[in-house]
Write a protein that holds these residues in place. Structure first.
Motif: not given
Length: 197
Positions: A63-65, A82-90, A111-117
């Protein structure tokens, strides 16, 4: 960022540069020109595309922004710090429009797993839910996933024009090369739109 072929359980031992771009080639501008040039492609963008805001992947508890990103100073696709954020190629396709929309995210951090781990664990048929700025939910289905060396990645299949409404998710994978500070491969998960709510 961690590997799908060589999972890293103790990710805190892996030093990662969080600003490392996940972009798999430096030819995005050339492909983007192809996408936007209707005279050389059958690609037809949506009449009123709406920016994506959130991503949900129930099968791997994501679940991410989502935030829009362009290119960094090297001409590669920029990704969030931010490792918990997802980027969209605009500069590419908007999710839900005909074409290849691209989302990128980190696989781990210092520090550990990120959003797409757990992106490597997605299977054919798994669902990706995207909520856009109109509050609409777009549901995509996983069709395939592939690992590529950056120089061997099929850029047209990932970023280029297509008549399908596709969404491709990118993260790093493979061996982490400490001498250069990044992973050797990229994981690409290919999905297609199956419903709009």
């Amino acid at each position: 960022m961690t590997a799908c072929s060589n999972p890293v359980n103790d990710v805190t031992k892996t030093e990662v540069t969080e600003k490392e771009p996940v972009q798999i080639s430096e030819k995005v501008e050339e492909l983007q020109a192809t996408v936007k040039d209707s005279s050389t492609s059958s690609f037809v963008p949506a009449s009123a595309p709406v920016n994506p805001l959130k991503i949900s992947i129930p099968s791997i508890n994501v679940e991410a922004e989502i935030h829009p990103y362009g290119m960094d100073d090297t001409g590669r696709m920029a990704v969030p710090e931010d490792p918990e954020e997802v980027g969209w190629y605009k500069y590419g396709t908007t999710p839900g429009s005909a074409g290849n929309a691209v989302l990128a995210g980190h696989v781990d951090s210092k520090v550990g797993p990120a959003v797409f781990f757990y992106l490597k664990d997605l299977k054919t048929g798994d669902k990706i839910h995207i909520t856009n700025a109109n509050g609409e939910e777009l549901v995509f289905e996983v069709k395939d996933s592939q690992k590529y060396l950056p120089e061997d990645a099929p850029m047209n299949e990932i970023f280029g024009p297509t008549e399908t409404k596709s969404l491709n998710l990118i993260t790093c994978t493979g061996y982490f090369d400490r001498s250069v500070g990044h992973y050797e491969e990229r994981l690409v998960v290919f999905t297609e739109l199956i419903s709009e709510i």
